[in-house]
Design an enzyme around this catalytic site. Structure first.
Site, mmCIF file in Angstrom:
data_model
loop_
_atom_site.group_PDB
_atom_site.id
_atom_site.type_symbol
_atom_site.label_atom_id
_atom_site.label_comp_id
_atom_site.label_asym_id
_atom_site.label_seq_id
_atom_site.Cartn_x
_atom_site.Cartn_y
_atom_site.Cartn_z
ATOM 1 N N ASP A 172 -2.402 -5.359 -19.989
ATOM 2 C CA ASP A 172 -2.028 -5.813 -21.340
ATOM 3 C C ASP A 172 -3.135 -5.500 -22.338
ATOM 4 O OD1 ASP A 172 0.387 -7.136 -20.279
ATOM 5 O OD2 ASP A 172 -1.069 -8.441 -19.317
ATOM 6 N N ARG A 215 13.558 -16.442 -13.204
ATOM 7 C CA ARG A 215 12.103 -16.445 -12.998
ATOM 8 C C ARG A 215 11.712 -17.461 -11.904
ATOM 9 N NH1 ARG A 215 7.849 -14.319 -15.585
ATOM 10 N NH2 ARG A 215 5.878 -15.425 -15.665
ATOM 11 N N HIS A 228 0.602 -13.350 -17.850
ATOM 12 C CA HIS A 228 1.153 -11.982 -17.911
ATOM 13 C C HIS A 228 2.681 -12.104 -17.959
ATOM 14 C CE1 HIS A 228 1.731 -7.731 -17.336
ATOM 15 N NE2 HIS A 228 2.481 -7.950 -16.267
ATOM 16 N N VAL A 256 -1.793 -8.424 -8.506
ATOM 17 C CA VAL A 256 -1.037 -7.550 -9.402
ATOM 18 C C VAL A 256 0.458 -7.891 -9.332
ATOM 19 C CG1 VAL A 256 -0.487 -5.120 -9.897
ATOM 20 C CG2 VAL A 256 -2.770 -5.742 -9.042
ATOM 21 N N GLY A 257 0.924 -8.225 -8.127
ATOM 22 C CA GLY A 257 2.345 -8.533 -7.924
ATOM 23 C C GLY A 257 2.780 -9.701 -8.795
ATOM 24 N N ARG A 308 -2.952 -1.880 -23.169
ATOM 25 C CA ARG A 308 -1.816 -1.633 -24.064
ATOM 26 C C ARG A 308 -2.150 -2.065 -25.495
ATOM 27 N NH1 ARG A 308 2.600 -4.061 -19.713
ATOM 28 N NH2 ARG A 308 2.990 -2.083 -18.650
ATOM 29 N N GLY A 350 3.498 1.579 -1.930
ATOM 30 C CA GLY A 350 4.290 1.559 -3.163
ATOM 31 C C GLY A 350 3.731 2.491 -4.240
ATOM 32 N N ALA A 362 0.801 -1.226 0.000
ATOM 33 C CA ALA A 362 0.000 0.000 0.000
ATOM 34 C C ALA A 362 0.834 1.277 0.000
ATOM 35 C CB ALA A 362 -0.957 -0.010 1.180
ATOM 36 N N ILE A 388 2.366 1.924 -7.267
ATOM 37 C CA ILE A 388 1.061 1.629 -7.887
ATOM 38 C C ILE A 388 -0.055 2.070 -6.949
ATOM 39 C CG2 ILE A 388 -0.457 -0.202 -8.750
ATOM 40 C CD1 ILE A 388 2.126 -1.789 -9.458
#
Ligand code: LMR
Length: 414
Positions: free
Chosen positions: A224, A163, A252, A194-195, A227, A79, A77, A81
């Site tokens: 996405d 990854r 994603h 979202v993370g 975009r 951060g 919270a 974004i």
């Protein structure tokens, strides 16, 4: 660890000072569990952790037709974004101008001061719909009765990390937070992850929260979609509002599939308007899939404002009816999907909603050979990710084959 009580007291005093202000915000500091003696001491020292504002003087004509307050928990919270998103949520532009809201903000020990700063800024913004703000570091407390959980907080990828390492590191966070949701959140809580890697993080949270319907878990692919709409609008010279049925399939990551085959521009097939299949396949698709990385190169950090906008769009897509014939993209559980995608994955599909917070996967999209091949590649990647986190979701026998594999993480970091 408990929040610093002195800081809590500071917030409380600030909140108390604004009792008579227009915005009836309640700032409530939620402490992580502490030993009973320490808890009693804290209560004695500061009286309450929740301040009730006197809303008697509120103009009843303003609030009479408001809905029941919605409780929205937000992680990460303090951060970037969240710093955009929270103010959109509090303003009423996401859930509606008749929808009072309570924000329950989760941060880390490291970000406690910043979290208090966020709460203070929310307070100072005088949003009438914002009825309460609580902050804390314990997800079991902060997720209490949440109707929505917007899970933004995740560790960024560090130097030399693969990854698979990122999956492990953030997977552990989502395992803990999934368990906390399971225990504390509303039984019908809607969860939007979202993370990153958001699909598999959502899977981990879902598998650790059996009390919450599997259908309620989402991974953010609306960014996405936005975009992709932008690129089709730019190429066709039409405004983006004329782009519809813009589906994102899969993960994603760079294996995501921005679907120009089913997209429409001004009601016509996008391929008939653009008439350049080479551009569609070789420029449009990679441009959308690599956009996050391109932004990181410009900014030196990930996208924040456009991500927050897309979270707002993703929520709006669930709380307002989808226009006839249109869709929105969201990563959801693949169980029972009409496209033959393997079950048990959080996979992005074209969906529609009646506006009741629920959705269904659209079943009338054409999957041609090209699309099927791309979808299969993203599906295979998600299955591999799932195997890498098998120990976090109670799955037997998974082994991680992503080490040393091609990097498909969206951001262009390290
Ligand atoms: C994006 O697509 O911009 C983000 O997912 C990048 C990131 O990992 O923060």
């Amino acid at each position: 660890m408990a929040l610093n009580m002195k800081q809590n007291a500071g917030l409380s005093r600030k909140a108390a000072r604004s009792v008579s202000s227009r915005a009836p915000v309640v700032v409530r500091a939620v402490a992580a569990p502490v030993a009973p003696a320490a808890e009693a001491e804290a209560k004695k020292a500061y009286g309450v952790f929740r301040l009730s504002y006197d809303t008697q003087n509120e103009d009843a004509s303003l609030t009479r037709n408001w809905k029941k307050t919605v409780k929205v928990a937000v992680t990460g919270a303090s951060g970037n974004i969240a710093n955009h998103l929270l103010f959109m949520l509090a303003s009423g532009e996401v859930y509606g101008k008749d929808q009072p809201i309570e924000l329950q903000l989760l941060g880390s020990e490291r970000s406690k001061e910043a979290l208090e700063g966020v709460a203070m800024e929310l307070e100072d913004s005088l949003y009438p719909l914002l009825r309460e703000v609580s902050i804390g570091t314990d997800p079991y407390e902060v997720f209490g009765d949440a109707d929505w959980a917007l899970m933004i907080g995740a560790k960024p990828r560090g130097p030399g990390m693969e990854r698979a390492d990122l999956l492990q590191q953030n997977g552990e966070i989502f395992q803990v937070q999934g368990r906390a949701l399971n225990e504390s959140a509303s039984r019908n809580c809607k969860v939007l992850v979202v993370g990153n890697p958001c699909n598999t993080n959502a899977l981990i949270a879902m598998e650790n929260a059996p009390n919450i319907p599997r259908k309620n878990f989402h991974a953010l692919t609306r960014l996405d979609e936005n975009r992709a709409k932008c690129q089709l609008a730019l190429k066709s010279g039409k405004f983006y509002t004329s782009v519809s049925r813009m589906a994102i399939w899969g993960n994603h990551s760079t294996t995501q599939v921005p679907d120009f085959v089913n997209a429409r521009i001004g009601g016509l097939p996008a391929t008939d308007v653009i008439r350049d299949m080479k551009w569609c396949r070789e420029e449009f698709v990679p441009k959308v899939a690599l956009r996050g990385g391109a932004l990181i190169k410009k900014w030196g950090r990930s996208s924040a404002a456009s991500t927050a906008v897309s979270v707002a769009d993703a929520i709006r897509s669930l709380v307002t009816p989808t226009a006839p014939g249109d869709c929105f993209s969201t990563g959801v559980i693949s169980d029972g999907n009409p496209y033959g995608v393997r079950e048990g994955l959080i996979f992005s599909f074209p969906c529609r909603s009646k506006g009741d917070g629920d959705y269904e996967i659209c079943d009338n999209f054409i999957v041609d050979e090209w699309l099927r091949g791309k979808i299969r590649a993203s599906e295979d990647e998600l299955q591999k990710e799932k195997e890498c986190v098998s120990h976090l979701i109670g799955m037997m026998g998974g082994s991680c084959s992503l080490r040393g594999a091609e990097d498909t993480t969206v951001p262009g970091e390290n």
